[in-house]
Write an enzyme that holds these catalytic residues in place. Sequence first.
Site, PDB file in Angstrom:
ATOM      1  N   GLU A 187      -2.544 -22.639  -6.637  1.00 29.65           N
ATOM      2  CA  GLU A 187      -3.047 -21.517  -5.837  1.00 29.65           C
ATOM      3  C   GLU A 187      -3.120 -21.886  -4.354  1.00 29.65           C
ATOM      4  OE1 GLU A 187      -3.419 -18.368  -6.536  1.00 29.65           O
ATOM      5  OE2 GLU A 187      -2.630 -18.848  -8.502  1.00 29.65           O
ATOM      6  N   CYS A 222       6.684  -4.797  -5.226  1.00 26.25           N
ATOM      7  CA  CYS A 222       6.014  -4.065  -4.140  1.00 26.25           C
ATOM      8  C   CYS A 222       6.075  -4.907  -2.861  1.00 26.25           C
ATOM      9  CB  CYS A 222       4.566  -3.780  -4.542  1.00 26.25           C
ATOM     10  SG  CYS A 222       3.761  -2.546  -3.498  1.00 26.25           S
ATOM     11  N   CYS A 253      10.695   0.657  -5.732  1.00 23.71           N
ATOM     12  CA  CYS A 253       9.823   1.612  -6.430  1.00 23.71           C
ATOM     13  C   CYS A 253      10.414   2.086  -7.762  1.00 23.71           C
ATOM     14  CB  CYS A 253       9.516   2.803  -5.525  1.00 23.71           C
ATOM     15  SG  CYS A 253       8.589   2.307  -4.048  1.00 23.71           S
ATOM     16  N   CYS A 264       9.137   0.241 -10.680  1.00 19.12           N
ATOM     17  CA  CYS A 264       7.714  -0.131 -10.598  1.00 19.12           C
ATOM     18  C   CYS A 264       6.906   0.562 -11.701  1.00 19.12           C
ATOM     19  CB  CYS A 264       7.143   0.233  -9.230  1.00 19.12           C
ATOM     20  SG  CYS A 264       5.378  -0.163  -9.103  1.00 19.12           S
ATOM     21  N   CYS A 321       1.114   5.857  -7.969  1.00 16.65           N
ATOM     22  CA  CYS A 321       1.044   5.301  -6.617  1.00 16.65           C
ATOM     23  C   CYS A 321       1.000   6.439  -5.588  1.00 16.65           C
ATOM     24  CB  CYS A 321       2.263   4.412  -6.369  1.00 16.65           C
ATOM     25  SG  CYS A 321       2.319   3.734  -4.706  1.00 16.65           S
TER      26      CYS A 321
END
Length: 378
Positions: free
Chosen positions: A51, A206, A213, A216, A222
């Site tokens: 991370e 995204c 899109c 997606c 959205c």
Amino acid sequence: MQPPAEPGPSAAETVTTSPIAAALIEWAKRHGRHDLPWQLERTPYRVWVSEIMLQQTQVSTALSYYRRFMQRLPSVADLAAAALDEVLHLWSGLGYYARARHLHEAAQRIMSDYDGELPSDPEQLMQLPGIGRSTAAAIVALAHGQRATILDGNVKRVMARLFAVDGTAGTAATEQRLWSCAECCTPHAEVAAYTQAIMDLGSLVCTRSRPACAPCPLRTRCLAYQTGRTQELPRPRARARLPLRRAVLLLVMRDDGAVLLQRRSNRGVWAGLWTPPEFTDLAQAREFCARELISPEIDAAPRPPLHQRFTHFEFELTPLRTRCAGLRPQVCEARATLWYDVRATAPSGPPIGLPAPIARLLRSIERDEVLVLAAAGS
Ligand code: ADE
């Protein structure tokens, strides 16, 4: 799902498993990432290091660094016991070196305060250097499956589009709204799968420019997509012109080809890394040569400057080359110095941290090439 009414989601929304999470988890089964090294052997330590690496580095770049880091420092105890030079060496080229210094310091705190085990409480994790709210949440969600909400850069973009959050990025009000949206989407079950899925959606689908899109899984929910605003959201913050800092970098080459390096102080973007001596101007650099070097032969003119962008400033470094027979013996430098053989390439070179543009510069002087510069943040 409707966007949460400000300032946060309704109670009903937070207690049910979000349909957004369900759609994402389903999508990720086929299209998400599943065999990254920190996913295959998932321990809190490995998730933590991944991370931190992924905070400012793309997965594809991080992979080889991550494998090398884990090979050399497979546990918190190994990281805590390592020399900072070695940790910075393993980080060399990734940029944003505060991440490496913080990892090292945090590992030492985990050894002394938590018996070598990463805490599983996000509040405790956030007390450690380098771990903010989103990173703490990612660690507990991915490593322990605990419900916690992440909001890194990618997730902010997804939330801003999904809920048409059109406040300026970075303002307190916008941040608060984005956290509420992210909180609202976080499910109560399958949190690890959801967390990985939303990060993957942000980086693979995204994307900042030209989001994909069509495939997606959240397209029908959205608001930005429905209103044709995916290009304008999230609304970028106005970028101030970065201040310019200038310095002269003295490339002192000994007759055997070795180059003089100094360890930088514990402050600044390259804290603890090794670079050629740096001066505010040419006069100071020449004065250093006369005072500290044996038989210096300074180039008549400096080389063309290098430009390096950092988050808060732009750095213009003018290299000046000089040959010499060595350092004067009476010189008692406060800084650590070493003679670096530019022909030695890792891993045979000394395990020290070298900023990527400096490593490139050293290689180019060995080849006597025109200098080329570097990506931001190196
Ligand atoms: N960005 C931050 N953490 C990540 C992870 N675990 N996988 C992919 N991208 C990430």
